[in-house]
Write an enzyme that holds these catalytic residues in place. Structure first.
Site, PDB file in Angstrom:
ATOM      1  N   GLY A  81       0.843  -1.194   0.000  1.00 22.36           N
ATOM      2  CA  GLY A  81       0.000   0.000   0.000  1.00 22.36           C
ATOM      3  C   GLY A  81       0.872   1.236   0.000  1.00 22.36           C
ATOM      4  O   GLY A  81       1.951   1.237   0.609  1.00 22.36           O
ATOM      5  N   GLY A  95      -0.745   4.681  -0.185  1.00 21.66           N
ATOM      6  CA  GLY A  95      -1.576   5.886  -0.095  1.00 21.66           C
ATOM      7  C   GLY A  95      -0.953   6.837   0.914  1.00 21.66           C
ATOM      8  O   GLY A  95       0.257   6.794   1.164  1.00 21.66           O
ATOM      9  N   LYS A 150      -7.898   0.041   8.557  1.00 23.05           N
ATOM     10  CA  LYS A 150      -9.052   0.265   9.437  1.00 23.05           C
ATOM     11  C   LYS A 150     -10.320  -0.087   8.677  1.00 23.05           C
ATOM     12  O   LYS A 150     -10.735   0.647   7.780  1.00 23.05           O
ATOM     13  CB  LYS A 150      -9.057   1.714   9.923  1.00 23.05           C
ATOM     14  CG  LYS A 150      -7.885   2.010  10.866  1.00 23.05           C
ATOM     15  CD  LYS A 150      -7.776   3.447  11.312  1.00 23.05           C
ATOM     16  CE  LYS A 150      -6.663   3.601  12.354  1.00 23.05           C
ATOM     17  NZ  LYS A 150      -6.352   4.985  12.693  1.00 23.05           N
ATOM     18  N   ALA A 180      -2.019  10.751   9.139  1.00 24.94           N
ATOM     19  CA  ALA A 180      -0.728  10.485   8.491  1.00 24.94           C
ATOM     20  C   ALA A 180       0.087  11.760   8.230  1.00 24.94           C
ATOM     21  O   ALA A 180       1.304  11.778   8.473  1.00 24.94           O
ATOM     22  CB  ALA A 180      -0.968   9.734   7.182  1.00 24.94           C
ATOM     23  N   LYS A 225     -14.307   3.748  14.791  1.00 27.43           N
ATOM     24  CA  LYS A 225     -14.193   5.205  14.994  1.00 27.43           C
ATOM     25  C   LYS A 225     -14.478   5.962  13.695  1.00 27.43           C
ATOM     26  O   LYS A 225     -14.886   7.124  13.728  1.00 27.43           O
ATOM     27  CB  LYS A 225     -12.838   5.581  15.603  1.00 27.43           C
ATOM     28  CG  LYS A 225     -11.602   5.325  14.736  1.00 27.43           C
ATOM     29  CD  LYS A 225     -11.292   6.419  13.746  1.00 27.43           C
ATOM     30  CE  LYS A 225     -10.188   6.053  12.794  1.00 27.43           C
ATOM     31  NZ  LYS A 225     -10.021   7.006  11.685  1.00 27.43           N
ATOM     32  N   LYS A 266      -9.100   7.567  -0.011  1.00 30.97           N
ATOM     33  CA  LYS A 266     -10.388   6.875   0.153  1.00 30.97           C
ATOM     34  C   LYS A 266     -10.954   7.044   1.557  1.00 30.97           C
ATOM     35  O   LYS A 266     -10.237   6.923   2.543  1.00 30.97           O
ATOM     36  CB  LYS A 266     -10.215   5.375  -0.113  1.00 30.97           C
ATOM     37  CG  LYS A 266      -9.726   5.040  -1.515  1.00 30.97           C
ATOM     38  CD  LYS A 266     -10.856   5.090  -2.508  1.00 30.97           C
ATOM     39  CE  LYS A 266     -10.387   4.748  -3.905  1.00 30.97           C
ATOM     40  NZ  LYS A 266     -11.229   5.292  -4.954  1.00 30.97           N
ATOM     41  N   GLN A 301     -13.211   5.584   4.569  1.00 29.91           N
ATOM     42  CA  GLN A 301     -13.551   4.244   5.044  1.00 29.91           C
ATOM     43  C   GLN A 301     -14.876   4.226   5.809  1.00 29.91           C
ATOM     44  O   GLN A 301     -15.524   3.204   5.936  1.00 29.91           O
ATOM     45  CB  GLN A 301     -12.435   3.714   5.953  1.00 29.91           C
ATOM     46  CG  GLN A 301     -11.063   3.686   5.288  1.00 29.91           C
ATOM     47  CD  GLN A 301     -10.935   2.610   4.239  1.00 29.91           C
ATOM     48  OE1 GLN A 301     -10.655   1.457   4.517  1.00 29.91           O
ATOM     49  NE2 GLN A 301     -11.166   2.986   2.989  1.00 29.91           N
TER      50      GLN A 301
END
Ligand SMILES: NC(=O)c1ccc[n+]([C@@H]2O[C@H](COP(=O)([O-])OP(=O)(O)OC[C@H]3O[C@@H](n4cnc5c(N)ncnc54)[C@H](O)[C@@H]3O)[C@@H](O)[C@H]2O)c1
Ligand SMILES: O=P(O)(O)OC[C@H](O)CO
Length: 369
Positions: A23, A25, A134, A167, A219, A312, A314
């Site tokens: 990944g 992202g 997540k 992030a 969350k 994206k 979630q």
């Protein structure tokens, strides 16, 4: 004698762990940067960190993976941040994982099952995994956590790492914390802690994979609710109330699914701290705020594409998945906030319903939580 000495570096190198990040992202790139700063310092790891890139062509006509390798920067998902020269972008998934025994999964959750299928039987026998993803999947026979999908599809053990981890802030090296959840093997958990921990990224471990993973997953639904409150300009007290009701539902839902989930997990970074940061500054919150400001007239798909440019959400998908579980298990009435978030996302209820339904139904369902 001389031949024994000449073999030493070979054996040393063979015993070192190799890391692949699956990944690339926003969080995937930051995770690769964190890990790469540590593999340079830790003698038990090879320096190189291979990062699988879901290949795309940039407006310049160049391939994203090639640009990352030329500039050492993920110009699309983490612009302006150098990843470390030992991060190698690789658009070939099988090739990216083939030599690594430490696999770090960090993609949007909807892609994880397909990714696991593609690398089934193609990873090292001694591989171990950690999921930073997540989210969860819901099948006919019930919900599956992403770490379980990884373990079952690949036949390897899988820890999780979740926390209050926006992030972009970690990329700036601002202090934050994270929680590693593990099932049985504390030694493996500590190896992961070692790999991620830095002076500005403080990682601890708890023996509660499901608890940690469900905190990170659920969350995102509460963040959508908090975004609605922001879009409706209802103020801080309302938002705090929604966060409190949300935390209560997170805990109740997690414990109903897995009786092993521990209360203390909700006080770790993966619990209340992640809930706070995501409801203040996350992407789910941001898009839900815009959704409410537009009175629900613009879809989340449209807002996601316009506001996140390839990143994206979630929370919307997770709200749908949670709703499916609530329906199948007959739990809808006990989880008014979760249920209402989904109803608003699919535009069956207006954004203002977040307070009306959550608060009202909460009074009546309190006893069952
Ligand atoms: N960004 C954050 O601040 C943050 C922090 C903690 C955890 N997370 C979690 O990490 C996970 C990954 O999020 P992210 O922020 O790294 O990603 P992102 O949302 O920034 O980017 C989306 C990624 O999905 C990839 N992608 C698009 N279509 C794909 C496909 N068909 N198959 C595979 N990949 C595809 C894109 O190339 C891109 O790398 C999510 O579960 C998220 O909740 C994110
Ligand atoms: O930006 P979000 O809403 O996907 O949240 C990011 C992280 O999960 C916060 O820890």
């Amino acid at each position: 004698m001389s031949s024994v000495f000449s073999m030493a570096p070979f054996f040393e190198s063979e015993n070192k762990s190799r890391v692949a990040v699956i990944g690339s992202g926003n969080w995937g790139s930051v995770a690769a940067k964190l890990i790469a700063s540590n593999t340079l310092k830790l003698p038990s790891f090879h320096d190189e960190v291979r990062m699988w890139v879901f290949e795309e062509t940039l407006p310049s006509g160049k391939k994203l993976s090639a640009v990352i390798n030329q500039t050492n920067e993920n110009v699309k998902y983490l612009p302006g941040i150098k990843l470390g020269k030992n991060v190698v972008a690789d658009p070939d998934l099988e090739h990216a994982v083939t030599d690594s025994n430490m696999l770090v999964f960090v993609t949007p959750h909807q892609f994880m099952e397909g990714i696991c299928k593609r690398i089934q039987g193609k990873i090292r026998k001694d591989a171990q995994a950690i999921s930073l993803v997540k989210g969860m999947e819901v099948k006919r026979d019930g919900p599956s956590m992403i770490s379980t999908i990884i373990s079952q599809k690949l036949g390897i053990s899988c820890c999780v790492l979740m926390g209050a981890n926006i992030a972009n802030e970690i990329a700036q090296e601002n202090f934050s914390e994270a929680t590693v959840g593990y099932r049985e093997n504390k030694e493996i958990a500590e190896k992961w802690v070692h790999l991620f921990n830095t002076p500005f990224f403080s990682v601890s471990s708890v023996q509660d994979v499901e608890g940690v993973e469900l905190c990170g997953t659920l969350k995102n639904v509460v963040a959508i609710a908090a975004g609605f409150v922001d879009g409706l300009e209802m103020g801080n007290n309302t938002k705090a109330a929604i966060m409190r009701i949300g935390l209560r539902e997170m805990k109740a839902f997690s414990k109903l699914l897995f009786s092993s989930v521990k209360d203390n997990t909700f006080f770790e970074s993966c619990g209340v701290a992640d809930l706070i940061t995501t409801c203040l500054g996350g992407r789910n919150r941001k898009c839900a705020e815009a959704f409410a400001k537009h009175g629900g007239k613009r879809s989340f798909d449209e807002l996601e594409a316009e506001m996140l440019q390839g990143q994206k959400l979630q929370g919307v998908l997770t709200a749908k998945e949670v709703h499916e579980v609530l329906c199948h298990r007959g739990w809808l009435e006990s989880f008014p906030l979760f249920a209402t978030v989904h109803e608003i996302c699919i535009r069956r209820l207006p954004p203002a319903a977040i307070v009306k339904y959550s608060e009202h139904t909460h009074q009546h369902s309190r006893a069952s939580l």
